[in-house]
Design a protein around this motif. Sequence first.
Motif, short mmCIF file in Angstrom:
data_model
loop_
_atom_site.label_atom_id
_atom_site.label_comp_id
_atom_site.label_asym_id
_atom_site.label_seq_id
_atom_site.Cartn_x
_atom_site.Cartn_y
_atom_site.Cartn_z
N LYS A 281 0.10 -16.80 -6.84
CA LYS A 281 1.81 -16.95 -6.71
C LYS A 281 2.30 -16.30 -8.07
N ILE A 282 1.87 -16.56 -9.27
CA ILE A 282 2.51 -15.95 -10.27
C ILE A 282 2.42 -14.44 -10.30
N GLU A 283 1.40 -13.93 -10.26
CA GLU A 283 1.11 -12.68 -10.23
C GLU A 283 1.78 -12.06 -9.08
N ALA A 284 1.88 -12.40 -8.01
CA ALA A 284 2.69 -12.02 -6.90
C ALA A 284 4.44 -11.63 -7.18
N GLY A 285 4.78 -13.05 -7.66
CA GLY A 285 6.15 -12.91 -8.36
C GLY A 285 6.53 -12.03 -9.40
N LEU A 286 5.59 -11.92 -10.32
CA LEU A 286 5.56 -10.82 -11.32
C LEU A 286 5.37 -9.42 -10.96
N HIS A 287 4.99 -9.28 -9.96
CA HIS A 287 4.80 -7.78 -9.23
C HIS A 287 6.05 -7.23 -9.03
N THR B 143 8.92 -8.06 -10.70
CA THR B 143 9.31 -7.79 -12.03
C THR B 143 8.79 -6.75 -12.68
N LYS B 144 7.53 -6.64 -12.58
CA LYS B 144 6.95 -5.30 -13.34
C LYS B 144 7.26 -4.03 -12.54
N VAL B 145 7.61 -4.11 -11.56
CA VAL B 145 8.07 -2.80 -10.77
C VAL B 145 9.57 -2.53 -11.32
N GLN B 146 10.34 -3.66 -11.37
CA GLN B 146 11.86 -3.44 -12.06
C GLN B 146 11.74 -2.82 -13.14
N VAL B 147 10.96 -3.49 -14.13
CA VAL B 147 10.48 -3.15 -15.58
C VAL B 147 10.47 -1.58 -15.63
N ARG B 148 9.33 -1.36 -14.78
CA ARG B 148 9.02 0.03 -14.84
C ARG B 148 10.06 1.14 -14.55
#
Length: 189
Positions: free
Chosen positions: A120-126, A128-133
């Motif tokens: 769940k954490i990894e999915a939520g961070l996905h 965020t990671k896309v937005q950071v990229r």
Amino acid sequence: MAHFNSLKRINVVAVSLIGFALLSTVSAAQSVKVQGVIKGRNGEMMVLKAEDSTDVNVLLTDSTQVGQVQGMFQARRKQMSMAALIPGLKVRAEGTYNDQKQLVATSVSFKGNDLQDAEKIEAGLHETKVQVRQNEEELEKQNAALKAQNEALQQQQAKLSEHEAKIAANRAAVEAPLRASAARRLLHL
């Protein structure tokens, strides 16, 4: 007799020291258990944030057993892929330390609920990671545009300085005959 007793004591001390050295070597190779949260993973290397807040480098090998403990008493173990070892997962790693102070894991285990939480954490961070990229890409574009504008500004400033020098030279060329003419008029007065 006294000489015999002192040799006997020396032998006992020597044997004790050798035994202690052997025990130290054996204890250095003893299995170590570390519990913590996976902080990061890159291929066969995994970084755990241990319960005592230290980072532990864990080396995963082909012989490392990865499993999910199940049941009320956590006595059953379901074999899992190493792909299940994702950041945020609470794990228990067991193994021995190598010369590089890495824990060479013989087994890594985790609870099913912990895996679900980490996923769940990894999915939520996905997202965020896309937005950071995307933000990083936009920043790179903005920095490139800013650099181009700074170069254009420097070129304009160089041209402006060049034009100012020409204007000053032209002004001096125009004013020189006027001054000479004015000086002649003053002399004729």
